[in-house]
Design an enzyme around this catalytic site. Structure first.
Site, mmCIF file in Angstrom:
data_model
loop_
_atom_site.group_PDB
_atom_site.id
_atom_site.type_symbol
_atom_site.label_atom_id
_atom_site.label_comp_id
_atom_site.label_asym_id
_atom_site.label_seq_id
_atom_site.Cartn_x
_atom_site.Cartn_y
_atom_site.Cartn_z
ATOM 1 C CD1 TRP A 143 -1.523 2.550 1.280
ATOM 2 C CD2 TRP A 143 -3.275 1.203 0.924
ATOM 3 N NE1 TRP A 143 -2.637 3.343 1.136
ATOM 4 C CE2 TRP A 143 -3.737 2.543 0.913
ATOM 5 C CE3 TRP A 143 -4.200 0.170 0.715
ATOM 6 C CZ2 TRP A 143 -5.064 2.883 0.724
ATOM 7 C CZ3 TRP A 143 -5.525 0.513 0.528
ATOM 8 C CH2 TRP A 143 -5.955 1.860 0.530
ATOM 9 C CD GLU A 216 3.731 -1.128 2.732
ATOM 10 O OE1 GLU A 216 3.096 -1.086 3.781
ATOM 11 O OE2 GLU A 216 3.279 -1.665 1.700
ATOM 12 C CG ASP A 249 5.796 3.759 1.865
ATOM 13 O OD1 ASP A 249 5.825 4.429 2.904
ATOM 14 O OD2 ASP A 249 4.765 3.607 1.171
ATOM 15 C CD GLN A 252 0.831 1.693 8.292
ATOM 16 O OE1 GLN A 252 0.779 0.888 9.210
ATOM 17 N NE2 GLN A 252 -0.086 1.732 7.349
ATOM 18 C CE LYS A 278 -0.434 5.499 6.927
ATOM 19 N NZ LYS A 278 -1.828 5.916 6.980
ATOM 20 N NE ARG A 410 -3.205 -1.481 9.742
ATOM 21 C CZ ARG A 410 -3.405 -0.541 8.837
ATOM 22 N NH1 ARG A 410 -2.451 -0.226 8.027
ATOM 23 N NH2 ARG A 410 -4.557 0.073 8.716
#
Ligand SMILES: Cc1ncc(COP(=O)(O)O)c(C=O)c1O
Length: 438
Positions: A143, A216, A249, A252, A278, A410
């Site tokens: 994502w 990620e 990335d 998170q 984020k 999650r």
């Protein structure tokens, strides 16, 4: 979530106006009206406090309304809020300097924008401009955002109905330690064969224009998939051999959540680009794309353009500086590692008691709980996960179930979560699992 709002949360006028005037952008709205948020909790219209085990949208790593963030935001909204995008201010240069100090490798140059999608767009555009090529490799459960380039390389959620992705978007099988079809003679996950095969397929599809691979370090929205030790280094070697650039990335995983300041530190790999979003604004819209001077110099020579309304805005940059200052001062990465061990241990204890918990995975305060219909077949149980999430909310805890037909929670509380709140969260999971299975 299946539950309906009740009590003051059911305010018929509020919901009628929401229905009449809001675009539905991502499934059902949570059945409550949020009135305030402080620390690791938010409060609904009934005055009920809800433990935030999603850190807002995976962002509020310092909890909500952290007093130091509030002070900085108040000061800058009153003194230096927003400027013409080529006008620089001190917070922007200070934040770029600080990130150059703490980021892995030689990621000494930063671009500041607002969202994670934008930060990935910027990295992808720069990789294309600098390499002169356009093919991008991403993971099958990735994502990276909903803007054009990021969405072209996002595979964990629906791609249906929006027309063609950008040409040259190729997919690698995501490293799924729990469900991969690649197993060796002893039944162990054979990630190396899977990765080699993935690149073999990419080589067959490529027209000789491979530019970059975007990854990620822990695939969060895809179901908290933590690549095994050695995987990211092997991936980097595949990229190096093909002269592809590597983009991490860390929207998170960045800034402490996984127990390291950057998740890629565990893997000992420094990419050519690292994106943050984020957690950098800890709930305010701030994102960064970091790259090396060599790459940035070439991009600048070629007239790199990524001019947005909020590029180099002082207010969010000042917030980002404070966020990092607090994370470093309070040693929140170490805290995430320690509290993550406590949380994971508690989830594993639940796994001993509930057959429906097929897998517990992740590290630090980014954990996954994978609910299954049957431990042998590992068939996902998305309906059970939705029931458990609704039970958790009823008992005062916000949780997140990933999209894509799985039953995977999650679990990502703020890094400021207290040990007693971890224990409370575990107790709520326990009771909610029991209730949902009844
Ligand atoms: C890893 C990752 N990258 C990028 C994004 C996109 O960020 P944004 O929604 O701020 O555009 C997300 C959002 O969930 C994400 O999880």
């Amino acid at each position: 979530m299946t539950a309906k709002p009740a009590g003051a949360n059911a305010d018929p006028q509020f919901w009628a106006r929401a229905k009449a005037h809001l675009v539905r952008y991502g499934g059902a709205f949570a059945p409550l009206i949020a009135e305030s948020a402080h620390g690791n909790w938010f409060t609904d219209a009934d005055g009920r406090r809800i433990l935030d085990f999603t850190s807002g949208q995976m962002s509020s790593i310092l909890g909500h309304s952290h007093p130091e963030i509030v002070a900085v935001a108040r000061r800058y909204i009153g003194e230096l809020d927003h400027l013409y995008s080529t006008v620089l201010s001190r917070p922007v240069v200070d934040l770029a300097t600080l990130l150059a100090e703490i980021a892995p490798g030689k990621l000494d140059r930063a671009l500041f924008i607002s969202t994670g999608g934008e930060s990935n767009e910027a990295a992808l555009r720069m990789a294309k401009l600098v390499t002169g090529r356009h093919e991008i490799v991403a993971m099958s459960r990735s994502w990276h955002g909903v803007t054009g380039g990021a969405a072209s390389n996002t595979y964990s959620s629906s791609r249906t109905g929006y027309g063609p992705a950008q040409p040259g978007a190729f997919v690698l099988p995501a490293p799924d330690t729990y469900r991969s079809r690649f197993v060796d003679d002893r039944g162990a996950y054979d990630w190396k064969s899977e990765l080699d095969f993935g690149f073999e397929l990419i080589d067959r599809q490529s027209t000789g224009a491979l530019a970059a691979c975007i990854v990620e370090p822990i695939l969060s929205s895809g179901g908290v998939l933590e690549p095994p030790d050695g995987y990211i280094a092997a991936l980097a070697e595949h990229c190096r051999r093909r002269d592809m650039q590597l983009i991490f990335d860390e929207a998170q995983t960045g800034l402490g959540r996984t127990g390291h300041l950057f998740a890629c530190e565990r893997d000992g790999v420094a990419p050519q680009y690292l994106t943050l979003s984020k957690t950098l604004g800890a709930g305010l819209p701030l994102a960064a794309m970091l790259t090396t001077p060599d790459i940035e110099d070439v991009a600048a020579e070629r007239g790199f353009l990524f001019y947005t309304t909020h590029a180099s805005d002082p207010l969010p940059a000042a917030v980002g500086l404070k966020v990092i200052e607090v994370i470093l001062r309070e040693r929140l990465a170490e805290r995430a590692a320690a509290l993550g061990t406590r949380l994971k241990g508690g989830l594993q204890a639940l796994q001993q008691r509930y057959d429906c918990i097929g897998d517990v995975r992740g590290r630090g305060l980014l954990l996954g709980l994978d609910l299954v219909k049957d431990r042998r077949t590992k068939a996902p149980d998305p309906e059970l996960a939705q029931r458990v999430a609704a039970e958790c909310l009823q008992r005062g805890m916000m949780t997140s179930v990933v999209r894509g037909g799985f039953g995977i929670f999650r679990i990502a509380p703020p890094l400021t979560v207290e040990p007693a709140e971890i224990d409370l969260g575990l107790e709520i999971f326990d009771k909610s699992l029991a209730a949902a299975l009844r």
